[in-house]
Design an enzyme around this catalytic site. Structure first.
Site, PDB file in Angstrom:
ATOM      1  N   HIS A 209       6.557   3.404  -9.290  1.00  0.00           N
ATOM      2  CA  HIS A 209       6.834   1.981  -9.529  1.00  0.00           C
ATOM      3  C   HIS A 209       7.617   1.919 -10.844  1.00  0.00           C
ATOM      4  O   HIS A 209       7.504   2.797 -11.696  1.00  0.00           O
ATOM      5  CB  HIS A 209       5.525   1.182  -9.569  1.00  0.00           C
ATOM      6  CG  HIS A 209       4.970   0.965  -8.192  1.00  0.00           C
ATOM      7  ND1 HIS A 209       5.105  -0.219  -7.515  1.00  0.00           N
ATOM      8  CD2 HIS A 209       4.325   1.814  -7.349  1.00  0.00           C
ATOM      9  CE1 HIS A 209       4.549  -0.109  -6.315  1.00  0.00           C
ATOM     10  NE2 HIS A 209       4.060   1.113  -6.191  1.00  0.00           N
ATOM     11  N   CYS A 240       1.101  -3.752  -6.102  1.00  0.00           N
ATOM     12  CA  CYS A 240      -0.200  -3.740  -5.438  1.00  0.00           C
ATOM     13  C   CYS A 240      -1.027  -4.882  -6.014  1.00  0.00           C
ATOM     14  O   CYS A 240      -1.215  -4.956  -7.222  1.00  0.00           O
ATOM     15  CB  CYS A 240      -0.875  -2.395  -5.688  1.00  0.00           C
ATOM     16  SG  CYS A 240      -2.568  -2.304  -5.115  1.00  0.00           S
ATOM     17  N   ASN A 249       8.490  -0.990  -6.664  1.00  0.00           N
ATOM     18  CA  ASN A 249       8.843   0.430  -6.573  1.00  0.00           C
ATOM     19  C   ASN A 249      10.244   0.627  -7.140  1.00  0.00           C
ATOM     20  O   ASN A 249      11.021  -0.322  -7.252  1.00  0.00           O
ATOM     21  CB  ASN A 249       8.893   0.864  -5.100  1.00  0.00           C
ATOM     22  CG  ASN A 249       7.557   0.756  -4.416  1.00  0.00           C
ATOM     23  OD1 ASN A 249       7.167  -0.311  -3.974  1.00  0.00           O
ATOM     24  ND2 ASN A 249       6.847   1.856  -4.334  1.00  0.00           N
TER      25      ASN A 249
HETATM   26  P1  HMG Z   1     -14.448  -3.739   3.129  1.00  0.00           P
HETATM   27  O1  HMG Z   1     -14.665  -5.178   2.920  1.00  0.00           O
HETATM   28  O2  HMG Z   1     -15.233  -2.795   2.283  1.00  0.00           O
HETATM   29  O3  HMG Z   1     -14.634  -3.330   4.662  1.00  0.00           O
HETATM   30  O4  HMG Z   1     -12.902  -3.456   2.928  1.00  0.00           O
HETATM   31  P2  HMG Z   1     -15.902  -3.289   5.574  1.00  0.00           P
HETATM   32  O5  HMG Z   1     -15.786  -2.043   6.391  1.00  0.00           O
HETATM   33  O6  HMG Z   1     -17.158  -3.525   4.785  1.00  0.00           O
HETATM   34  O7  HMG Z   1     -15.673  -4.565   6.519  1.00  0.00           O
HETATM   35  C1  HMG Z   1     -15.664  -5.882   6.002  1.00  0.00           C
HETATM   36  C2  HMG Z   1     -14.742  -6.751   6.815  1.00  0.00           C
HETATM   37  O8  HMG Z   1     -13.428  -6.183   6.793  1.00  0.00           O
HETATM   38  C3  HMG Z   1     -15.143  -6.819   8.301  1.00  0.00           C
HETATM   39  O9  HMG Z   1     -14.753  -8.113   8.753  1.00  0.00           O
HETATM   40  C4  HMG Z   1     -14.246  -5.817   8.946  1.00  0.00           C
HETATM   41  O10 HMG Z   1     -14.011  -6.117  10.297  1.00  0.00           O
HETATM   42  C5  HMG Z   1     -12.972  -5.987   8.132  1.00  0.00           C
HETATM   43  P3  HMG Z   1     -15.812  -9.327   8.815  1.00  0.00           P
HETATM   44  O11 HMG Z   1     -16.926  -8.811   9.688  1.00  0.00           O
HETATM   45  O12 HMG Z   1     -16.217  -9.581   7.397  1.00  0.00           O
HETATM   46  O13 HMG Z   1     -14.994 -10.437   9.403  1.00  0.00           O
HETATM   47  N1  HMG Z   1     -12.118  -4.782   8.153  1.00  0.00           N
HETATM   48  C6  HMG Z   1     -10.879  -4.757   8.652  1.00  0.00           C
HETATM   49  N2  HMG Z   1     -10.109  -5.712   9.198  1.00  0.00           N
HETATM   50  C7  HMG Z   1      -8.872  -5.327   9.602  1.00  0.00           C
HETATM   51  N3  HMG Z   1      -8.385  -4.063   9.475  1.00  0.00           N
HETATM   52  C8  HMG Z   1      -9.122  -3.097   8.919  1.00  0.00           C
HETATM   53  C9  HMG Z   1     -10.435  -3.438   8.485  1.00  0.00           C
HETATM   54  N4  HMG Z   1     -11.419  -2.727   7.914  1.00  0.00           N
HETATM   55  C10 HMG Z   1     -12.444  -3.566   7.719  1.00  0.00           C
HETATM   56  N5  HMG Z   1      -8.622  -1.881   8.794  1.00  0.00           N
HETATM   57  C11 HMG Z   1     -10.885  -2.251   3.256  1.00  0.00           C
HETATM   58  C12 HMG Z   1     -12.385  -2.164   3.004  1.00  0.00           C
HETATM   59  C13 HMG Z   1     -10.321  -0.862   2.985  1.00  0.00           C
HETATM   60  C14 HMG Z   1     -10.647  -2.639   4.688  1.00  0.00           C
HETATM   61  C15 HMG Z   1     -10.258  -3.315   2.310  1.00  0.00           C
HETATM   62  O14 HMG Z   1     -10.640  -3.006   1.014  1.00  0.00           O
HETATM   63  C16 HMG Z   1      -8.770  -3.372   2.412  1.00  0.00           C
HETATM   64  O15 HMG Z   1      -8.232  -3.807   3.405  1.00  0.00           O
HETATM   65  N6  HMG Z   1      -8.053  -2.933   1.354  1.00  0.00           N
HETATM   66  C17 HMG Z   1      -6.594  -2.862   1.413  1.00  0.00           C
HETATM   67  C18 HMG Z   1      -6.012  -2.864   0.065  1.00  0.00           C
HETATM   68  C19 HMG Z   1      -4.546  -2.644   0.139  1.00  0.00           C
HETATM   69  O16 HMG Z   1      -3.920  -2.688   1.183  1.00  0.00           O
HETATM   70  N7  HMG Z   1      -3.946  -2.401  -1.049  1.00  0.00           N
HETATM   71  C20 HMG Z   1      -2.527  -2.152  -1.162  1.00  0.00           C
HETATM   72  C21 HMG Z   1      -2.101  -0.866  -0.582  1.00  0.00           C
HETATM   73  S1  HMG Z   1      -2.413   0.542  -1.629  1.00  0.00           S
HETATM   74  C22 HMG Z   1      -1.027   0.647  -2.632  1.00  0.00           C
HETATM   75  O17 HMG Z   1      -0.234  -0.270  -2.673  1.00  0.00           O
HETATM   76  C23 HMG Z   1      -0.766   1.894  -3.409  1.00  0.00           C
HETATM   77  C24 HMG Z   1       0.323   2.775  -2.800  1.00  0.00           C
HETATM   78  O18 HMG Z   1       1.542   2.049  -2.679  1.00  0.00           O
HETATM   79  C25 HMG Z   1       0.572   4.006  -3.672  1.00  0.00           C
HETATM   80  C26 HMG Z   1       0.770   3.675  -5.153  1.00  0.00           C
HETATM   81  O19 HMG Z   1       1.588   2.795  -5.491  1.00  0.00           O
HETATM   82  O20 HMG Z   1       0.107   4.347  -5.962  1.00  0.00           O
HETATM   83  C27 HMG Z   1      -0.070   3.277  -1.412  1.00  0.00           C
HETATM   84 MG    MG Z   2       2.936   1.673  -4.285  1.00  0.00          MG
END
Ligand code: HMG
Ligand code: MG
Length: 308
Positions: A209, A240, A249
């Site tokens: 980034h 993020c 980025n």
């Molecule tokens: P959680 O709340 O701990 O999940 O989230 P859970 O398993 O306890 O489930 C809770 C609820 O989430 C449930 O729904 C699940 O169905 C739902 P409810 O019963 O409450 O209605 N759920 C989902 N729904 C859709 N798709 C799924 C999913 N999983 C659970 N896959 C979780 C854990 C990981 C899902 C959450 O924290 C999350 O979605 N985080 C995403 C964060 C994210 O996307 N961040 C940005 C990307 S990372 C980044 O940018 C860095 C990178 O670019 C590299 C860098 O720059 O260093 C890659």
């Molecule tokens: Mg990133």
């Protein structure tokens, strides 16, 4: 200098670039943009993420986007997937490649995916196994390699531990993330000196980034150390939501300008990318950070005021 002849650019704009945007880009516009990127010569595009849409509302249309695009043969379409629930949706739309992600620092891992590092590893192990069984290639991300928005400095030991764990799970490539854009060239050199003793250069990618303007300098050092794969985002979009203060980025436009000027081949058509940058700038409604895109726009007589 020991620069490579060819470099692979992995375009993460549709995922990293859009995930933190306040303006919701319509599904139709996302599809048009990805189709433009597909025609540019890029071989890898990260198109969306199958995370919880409550956490990342900007990409809540992941299924519609993944099914709506026109796939170009030879292009690998990747999506970010956090768990088996996400994989189910990714497989429904027949994504080519699954990108697993976690952080080297505990606090960012917790804020970003709601689990400790130790709790995350078995989740990703299951995810990698099922992805591979489904015939998908898998890519790993380690975030906060060069610094954490919550903890500051990150030691190399957790970076090594997380990287080893992801490779043991079967990822074919590991992308090292400077999530908040704090790295400097000396630090990149020091980190890569350690990691390259353990992992081959062709299995590593860099994901910078550009919060503080050091991304291209960091890429130059990485190139000199044998890295040939870089993630970037068109126009310099990105960030993020769970990494406060992170800017976009490194801009694909700026990276292309630098690499092509150095005689390094990427296979990507700068003019086509310029048009794709113009398209997304209009949709986002603000000036994109990429310096070379803005310079090219002014040279073409398209003043920023007219395009947004
Ligand atoms: P959680 O709340 O701990 O999940 O989230 P859970 O398993 O306890 O489930 C809770 C609820 O989430 C449930 O729904 C699940 O169905 C739902 P409810 O019963 O409450 O209605 N759920 C989902 N729904 C859709 N798709 C799924 C999913 N999983 C659970 N896959 C979780 C854990 C990981 C899902 C959450 O924290 C999350 O979605 N985080 C995403 C964060 C994210 O996307 N961040 C940005 C990307 S990372 C980044 O940018 C860095 C990178 O670019 C590299 C860098 O720059 O260093 C890659
Ligand atoms: Mg990133």
């Amino acid at each position: 200098m020991n620069w490579p002849v060819d470099v692979t650019i992995k375009e993460v704009g549709p995922r990293d670039g859009l995930q933190n945007e306040k303006t919701f880009i319509s599904t139709e516009d996302k599809i048009t943009w990805i189709n433009q990127l597909s025609e540019s010569g890029l071989k890898n595009i990260e198109i969306t993420s199958f995370v919880n849409p409550k956490w990342i509302p900007a990409l809540s249309d992941a299924v519609a986007v993944a099914t709506g695009i026109t796939k170009v043969p030879g292009v690998t379409y990747t999506a970010l997937v956090p768990n088996l629930q996400g994989l189910e949706r990714a497989l429904q739309v027949n994504i080519d490649e699954v990108a697993l992600f976690m952080s080297a620092s505990e606090t960012h891992n917790l804020k970003n995916i709601n689990k400790s590092i130790d709790q995350t590893l078995p989740v990703l192990k299951d995810l990698a196994r099922e992805s591979l069984l489904a015939g998908k290639s898998t890519r790993g991300y380690v975030s906060t390699v060069f610094g954490c928005p919550y903890e500051g400095q990150v030691d190399i030991e957790p970076v090594i531990k997380v990287s080893e764990s992801l490779f043991e799970m079967g990822v074919s490539e590991l992308s090292l993330g400077d999530t908040i854009g704090v790295a400097n060239p000396k630090q990149v050199q020091e980190v890569l000196e350690v990691l390259l003793k353990r992992f081959p250069a062709d299995k590593l990618a860099m994901h910078f980034h550009d919060t503080r303007g050091t991304a291209l300098a960091n890429i130059l050092v990485s190139l000199e150390m044998g890295i040939t794969t870089f993630d970037s985002s068109l126009g310099g979009l990105g960030g993020c939501p769970y990494a406060p203060g992170a800017a976009g980025n490194v801009a694909t436009d700026d990276l292309l300008y630098m690499l092509h000027g150095m005689g390094i081949h990427t296979g990507v058509d700068e003019q086509k990318m310029l048009r794709a940058s113009q398209f997304i700038q209009e949709k986002i409604g603000r000036v994109l950070p990429s310096k070379s895109f803005q310079a090219a726009s002014s040279q073409l007589g398209r003043t920023i005021g007219k395009t947004v």
